[in-house]
Design a protein around this motif. Structure first.
Motif, PDB file in Angstrom:
ATOM      1  N   ALA A 352       0.820  -1.210   0.000  1.00  0.00           N
ATOM      2  CA  ALA A 352       0.000   0.000   0.000  1.00  0.00           C
ATOM      3  C   ALA A 352       0.856   1.264   0.000  1.00  0.00           C
ATOM      4  O   ALA A 352       0.556   2.249  -0.689  1.00  0.00           O
ATOM      5  N   LEU A 353       1.961   1.244   0.744  1.00  0.00           N
ATOM      6  CA  LEU A 353       2.825   2.429   0.792  1.00  0.00           C
ATOM      7  C   LEU A 353       3.539   2.657  -0.536  1.00  0.00           C
ATOM      8  O   LEU A 353       3.706   3.811  -0.980  1.00  0.00           O
ATOM      9  N   ALA A 355       2.406   2.024  -3.377  1.00  0.00           N
ATOM     10  CA  ALA A 355       1.450   2.560  -4.346  1.00  0.00           C
ATOM     11  C   ALA A 355       1.276   4.071  -4.193  1.00  0.00           C
ATOM     12  O   ALA A 355       0.867   4.758  -5.141  1.00  0.00           O
ATOM     13  N   THR A 356       1.610   4.602  -3.000  1.00  0.00           N
ATOM     14  CA  THR A 356       1.421   6.047  -2.765  1.00  0.00           C
ATOM     15  C   THR A 356       2.715   6.857  -2.900  1.00  0.00           C
ATOM     16  O   THR A 356       2.670   8.099  -2.812  1.00  0.00           O
ATOM     17  N   GLN A 357       3.843   6.163  -3.107  1.00  0.00           N
ATOM     18  CA  GLN A 357       5.130   6.858  -3.142  1.00  0.00           C
ATOM     19  C   GLN A 357       5.634   6.964  -4.586  1.00  0.00           C
ATOM     20  O   GLN A 357       5.335   6.157  -5.452  1.00  0.00           O
ATOM     21  N   ASP A 358       6.429   7.987  -4.769  1.00  0.00           N
ATOM     22  CA  ASP A 358       7.066   8.210  -6.062  1.00  0.00           C
ATOM     23  C   ASP A 358       8.301   7.329  -6.136  1.00  0.00           C
ATOM     24  O   ASP A 358       9.207   7.420  -5.278  1.00  0.00           O
TER      25      ASP A 358
END
Length: 378
Positions: A352-353, A355-358
């Motif tokens: 999940a993390l 998916a939210t990080q560049d």
């Protein structure tokens, strides 16, 4: 046996002389002798006749045979047995009529006794024959009763024998069919393989071709497949008459470790699965972790719970301690995993993390406390 009086006289003496020598009571003595003979015959007949069977109907009482009456018939007529002296000379008498009166009576008496014995023997034979017939009839009746009372038992025994014979025959036919060439292994099918070539498994089981299909067991198949490390487990299905199906469960490669001969792929149990190929080149490499150590056991427990997408995104895995596992991702990001506990939840949080990080930003994902994960800059 006492002979009558005058028996010893010469045959050429006249009857009157014999009568004078014997006295006036010779005829009376012969009559008494006759009566005694008749009584003896009657007693002998009564003693010789066997008692009749109770099953036979009683026969009417018969009069005792009086065979000697004819011999003594001339004693009651009062005639003088002496032939007349006047007239022409009579013809010579037969042998059985020669001799004195006592001799003729004695011969007649003996003939009567012989006839009586003959009749007794015939009657005894007839009685024995009837007794045998009665015994055979009784035995037949007894056997019929025994058969009637044991009919149910005989039916049970007959049914048991037929059932046992049928089972034995079926077993013999089955054994003969199993060991016949018709039930020999002619085809081996391999199912469940992904990275492993099915031909490798078929080649390992090649020596089972031609054997009776009943002799194919999992122990024998396991011994043949022990040379293929990529197989974790298997199941064998025998399909008569000649097909063997092997369901294979492959080992899952999870990491790459350096070896003396180069890099090798291992699974979570540390089993080497072979050299690195195109399908396993994206797996993470263990950095400074010795196989069989406590750190490796913690990493193995983590690798089992991590999905394949996370493993392919990981470049290296290190573990200074068993509770400090670190993942270096191919994007340059780092994941502080911690221990092997809650690996499934940690894997979901990492996914999940990410998916939210560049991916271009190098950050540190701390999931040692997965419910309170932290993302900070490197």
């Amino acid at each position: 046996m006492r002979r009558p009086d005058g028996f010893d006289r010469r045959t050429d003496e006249p009857v009157e002389a014999a009568a004078d020598a014997a006295g006036g009571s010779s005829l009376e003595a012969l009559r008494r002798r006759r009566d005694a003979a008749l009584r003896a015959i009657a007693a002998h007949e009564a003693a010789a006749t066997p008692r009749r069977s109770a099953e036979r109907e009683p026969e009417p009482e018969r009069e005792p045979r009086r065979w000697a009456l004819s011999a003594y018939a001339d004693l009651d007529d009062g005639a003088d047995p002496t032939p007349a002296t006047d007239g022409p000379e009579p013809a010579p008498l037969p042998d059985e009529e020669r001799g004195s009166l006592a001799q003729r009576v004695d011969r007649a008496w003996r003939e009567a006794l012989r006839e009586q014995r003959r009749l007794d023997r015939e009657e005894a034979r007839e009685t024995r024959r009837e007794a045998k017939e009665a015994k055979r009839a009784r035995v037949r009746r007894e056997r019929a009763e025994v058969r009637r009372f044991t009919a149910a038992r005989r039916r049970q025994v007959r049914a048991a024998l037929l059932t046992g014979g049928g089972l034995a025959l079926a077993l013999l036919l089955l054994v003969g069919l199993v060991w016949s060439p018709l039930m020999a292994v002619r085809e081996v099918r391999v199912q469940g393989v992904e990275r492993l070539d099915a031909a490798v498994v078929q080649e390992a089981l090649g020596d089972a071709m031609g054997e009776p299909i009943a002799t194919v067991t999992e122990e024998g198949v396991a011994q043949r497949l022990s040379t293929i490390p990529q197989i974790e487990s298997f199941r064998v299905d025998v399909v008569p008459p000649s097909t063997v199906i092997v369901h294979v469960v492959e080992r899952r490669p999870v990491a790459i470790v350096p070896t003396a001969s180069g890099e090798a792929v291992i699974d979570a149990a540390g089993v080497a699965l072979g050299p690195v190929d195109e399908s396993t080149a994206m797996l993470p490499r263990l950095d400074g972790v010795e196989l069989g150590s406590a750190e490796f056991e913690a990493i193995a427990a983590m690798l089992v719970a991590v999905p394949t997408s996370v493993l392919e995104a990981t470049a290296t895995i290190s573990a200074p301690t068993e509770s400090d596992i670190r993942l270096s991702l191919t994007s340059g990001q780092t994941v502080l995993w911690g221990g092997a506990d809650e690996s499934r939840l940690k894997a979901d949080v990492v996914a999940a993390l990410l998916a939210t990080q560049d991916p271009a930003v190098a950050v540190v994902l701390d999931v040692r406390a997965p419910e309170h994960s932290v993302v900070r800059g490197s």
